[in-house]
Write a protein that holds these residues in place. Structure first.
Motif, PDB file in Angstrom:
ATOM      1  N   GLN A  27       0.812  -1.342  -0.221  1.00 39.15           N
ATOM      2  CA  GLN A  27       0.243   0.231   0.225  1.00 39.15           C
ATOM      3  C   GLN A  27       0.783   1.639  -0.006  1.00 39.15           C
ATOM      4  OE1 GLN A  27      -3.312   2.652   2.370  1.00 39.15           O
ATOM      5  NE2 GLN A  27      -2.585   0.499   3.043  1.00 39.15           N
ATOM      6  N   PRO A  42      -6.022  -0.033  -0.643  1.00 42.96           N
ATOM      7  CA  PRO A  42      -5.583  -1.503  -1.187  1.00 42.96           C
ATOM      8  C   PRO A  42      -6.830  -2.846  -1.400  1.00 42.96           C
ATOM      9  CG  PRO A  42      -4.712  -2.373   0.887  1.00 42.96           C
ATOM     10  CD  PRO A  42      -5.318  -1.131   0.826  1.00 42.96           C
ATOM     11  N   VAL A  82      -3.351  -1.155  -5.651  1.00 44.78           N
ATOM     12  CA  VAL A  82      -3.646  -0.137  -4.895  1.00 44.78           C
ATOM     13  C   VAL A  82      -4.422   0.916  -5.376  1.00 44.78           C
ATOM     14  CG1 VAL A  82      -3.028   1.397  -2.726  1.00 44.78           C
ATOM     15  CG2 VAL A  82      -1.352  -0.164  -3.781  1.00 44.78           C
TER      16      VAL A  82
END
Lengths: 322, 384
Positions: free
Chosen positions: B151, B276, B361
């Motif tokens: 992330q 995410p 992401v």
């Protein structure tokens, strides 16, 4: 590091004074109660919290939808100060009546009162988190910990000289705090009730012999200290427009620190200690980074207490200098 | 994303009905899947959509009259690791679950992992993102969500390419979640050539003036905050009031409409939140999410929320294993190691560590009180 300090000097100064003013007003409650009863009223932070909710209630009742500026803002703030001061003062008196007076009557040790104070503090926090906030704002029970907002302040830069900017809300906070301090100081020095408070602080037994009603004096002390926390709460709402049930926790610890720094039991010490702590925190953060803010503040506290064990101005409510 | 009380309540009611029916149909020769998370506590707002999605997936599966019917059993850990451990023991010993969806959070996952490992029961979490979980060498543990490191790298890449920022200020709340995430974002943008400076805030405090005072003279193009929405909102408010107009970004901890509420007014508008997770009720990302969102809405009368697509995928991974004729925990786990199943949020495929193979992401843009999907962090763009 030093460069950061120079660049951030003026903003740090104004923010430090605004933060320190709120510390100072809360510190008054700790210092007055300590001066009279030799008791650290740990539930004082919750008296402050109740004050912020009183202010929020007024903001909601007035239905302010657009941010206010100028005279409207000052008027609203005056109303918030009166309401929060009254509610907090009354809560503090009730707290004393329920949590401390029975112990005092029975001649319990100060330690017992201290435990009672911690208990009262936890009780009030959970009362708000679990019951009052969900009921008041129509939230599900587990959401009582959420911050509650009320927007009403329009912020304006009043004066800009390079990096030196005075913003309206910060100036109002500083001025209001200093005015309240001066009024309180004069009240304790000049009125009959003030003389009673000082007499009780100095020597409770002799004060009784001189015809001072101790219970009345203690109630008055809690009322005044609580009212000052209420004023601080109104100013806090002006600055942050948000509150929650544990809002008093960190501020309470900081204000208590400020009281000790200035000299616990000393009214002027609360002002000096509060402003000094606010400035030290901001300067410390600008030099070392915000993660070191509290470290710097407490190192300074330890150093001050090493050389002046009674704080910057020393204990003095009981020495009748107020 | 927190669901409001009424929605949560209706979801629970719907669930109660769903539970009743599925437990009846599951009797005799069926298998049991467990689901663990904070179902009634403070963070249940995040876990209820997970639970709903799992119910939806299992009901859809049972409705096809399969050979082996599946029952779903719930374990309310309230996100407490000790409680989660005890429940996990009950789940594997008494209830004989063949797989566990969850645990929802990282702390309880770390506690439950060894129990499941010993009992050889596979688990798939839809929402535990702590990067360290994959480093335990667990053979039965999986997750369908990219971890915090992925992330941080995704958001960091987006800050320099999608936002085009050259000067980035990084703020963290110094928590076990916020600090590593902020550090990863900082490392990523620094590697991409951006100039950075960093500071922290105290999540218990309310005055972030010292941090704001550092940000102002630095004059960044973008500010990244690693932490949760309550603090993010206050930080945005104080930044805007001090006249800082730089683009504000944060991670999945801030993916909540509480951010905009805390920032008050329009202060948070245009802020970008990376996660995410895929939350896509309108089907911007593809037909699969549209189909899922419609089915979810029809059943629970609410839009899919945070981690619902991932939970749906996690449940379907187990169901695919059962459908393929696997009825023991070991064969299901073996099946999962080679699974390659197109899901709603991503293609479900696991690395040997149990991490999901995809590392997408997604970026969400704060618009009033809503958080619509902007796009994948790798391709999304914003105009400065």
């Amino acid at each position: 590091m030093l460069h950061d300090f120079i660049v951030q000097f003026w903003p740090s100064t104004t923010d430090g004074l605004a933060l320190g003013s709120i510390y100072a007003l809360i510190a008054l409650g700790y210092t007055m109660v300590y001066g009279v009863l030799r008791l650290i009223n740990f539930a004082h932070s919750e008296i402050f919290m109740i004050g912020t909710f009183a202010s929020l209630g007024v903001i909601n009742l007035m239905g302010i939808s657009t941010p206010l500026g100028g005279i409207a803002l000052v008027g609203t703030l005056a109303l918030l100060i009166v309401v929060s001061g009254t509610v907090s003062g009354a809560s503090a008196v009730a707290l004393e009546y329920i949590a401390y007076r029975p112990l005092r009557r029975k001649g319990a040790s100060r330690l017992a009162a201290l435990i009672s104070a911690i208990g009262a503090s936890l009780f009030l926090q959970q009362l708000f988190a679990r019951i009052l906030i969900p009921w008041w704002f129509g939230l599900p029970k587990e959401k009582g910990a959420l911050p509650i907002q009320g927007r009403f302040v329009q912020r304006e830069d009043l004066l800009t000289l390079g990096s030196f900017v005075i913003r309206s809300d910060k100036l109002i906070i500083l001025v209001a705090a200093v005015v309240m301090m001066v009024v309180l100081d004069q009240f304790v020095v000049r009125t009959k009730l003030g003389r009673g408070i000082r007499a009780t602080a100095q020597d409770p037994e002799t004060a009784v012999l001189m015809g001072v009603n101790i219970d009345r004096i203690v109630s008055a002390t809690f009322a005044i200290g609580g009212a000052m926390a209420g004023v601080a709460a109104a100013l806090y709402m002006l600055r942050f427009e948000e509150t929650n049930y544990f809002v008093g926790f960190l501020l309470g610890i900081k204000a208590f620190t400020a009281a000790v720094l200035g000299g616990i039991g000393n009214l002027r010490g609360a002002l000096v200690g509060g402003l000094a702590l606010g400035l030290i925190e901001m300067y410390g953060a600008s030099i070392f980074g915000t993660q070191w803010q509290n470290v710097v503040a407490f190192v300074v506290l330890v150093l001050v207490l090493m050389f002046r064990p009674t704080g910057i101005l020393g204990e003095s409510l009981q020495k009748a200098r107020a | 994303m927190k669901v409001s009380g009424a929605v949560a309540l209706s979801a629970v009611l719907a669930l109660a009905a769903a539970c009743g029916s599925s437990s009846k149909s599951g009797g005799g020769g069926g298998l049991t899947l467990g689901l663990m998370g904070d179902l009634t506590g403070e963070n249940s707002g995040i876990v209820i959509p997970i639970k709903n999605s799992a119910v939806l997936a299992v009901d859809q599966y049972n409705a096809t009259n399969p050979k082996t019917k599946v029952t779903l059993k719930f374990y309310d850990s309230q996100a407490k690791p000790d409680q989660a451990t005890n429940l996990a023991k009950t789940a594997v010993k008494t209830d004989k679950i063949v797989g566990l969806i969850g645990p929802a959070f990282s702390g309880e996952s770390a506690a439950v992992g060894p129990v499941l490992e010993e009992a050889k029961v596979p688990s798939i979490s839809a929402s535990a993102t702590n990067a360290k979980l994959a480093g335990n060498g667990w053979k039965y543990w999986h997750r369908v969500i990219a971890n915090d490191d992925v992330q941080g790298a995704g958001i960091g890449g987006f800050i320099t390419t999608g936002v085009g920022a050259k000067k980035v200020f990084i703020v963290s709340d110094n928590s076990t979640y916020g600090q590593p995430l902020a550090a990863k974002v900082q490392a990523t943008v620094t590697a991409a050539g951006a100039q950075t400076q960093a500071d922290v805030i105290d999540p218990k405090g309310s005055d972030y003036a010292s941090t704001v005072n550092k940000i102002k003279p630095f004059a960044p193009d973008a500010i990244f905050f690693g932490g949760y929405y309550a603090q993010a909102g206050k930080l945005v408010k104080q930044l805007r009031e001090a006249g800082v107009k730089a683009r504000f970004l944060s991670g999945d901890g801030s993916l909540d409409k509480g951010l905009a509420a805390g920032a008050t007014g329009t202060n948070a508008d245009g802020s970008l939140i990376g996660c995410p997770c895929l939350i896509d009720p309108t089907g911007t990302a593809g037909a699969a999410s549209k189909t899922f969102a419609d089915a979810y809405k029809a059943k629970f009368n609410a839009d899919p929320a945070i981690y619902s697509a991932e939970a749906y995928d996690a449940t379907n991974a187990f169901l695919a294993a059962i459908k393929a004729g696997n009825t023991t925990t070991d064969t299901i786990n073996t099946y999962l190691s080679t699974i390659n199943l197109p899901g709603v949020s991503k293609t479900i495929k696991f690395k040997p560590t149990g991490e999901v193979d995809a590392n997408d992401v997604y970026i969400y843009k704060v618009t009033g009180a809503t958080l619509p999907l902007l796009g994948n962090a790798g391709t999304a763009k914003v105009t400065p």
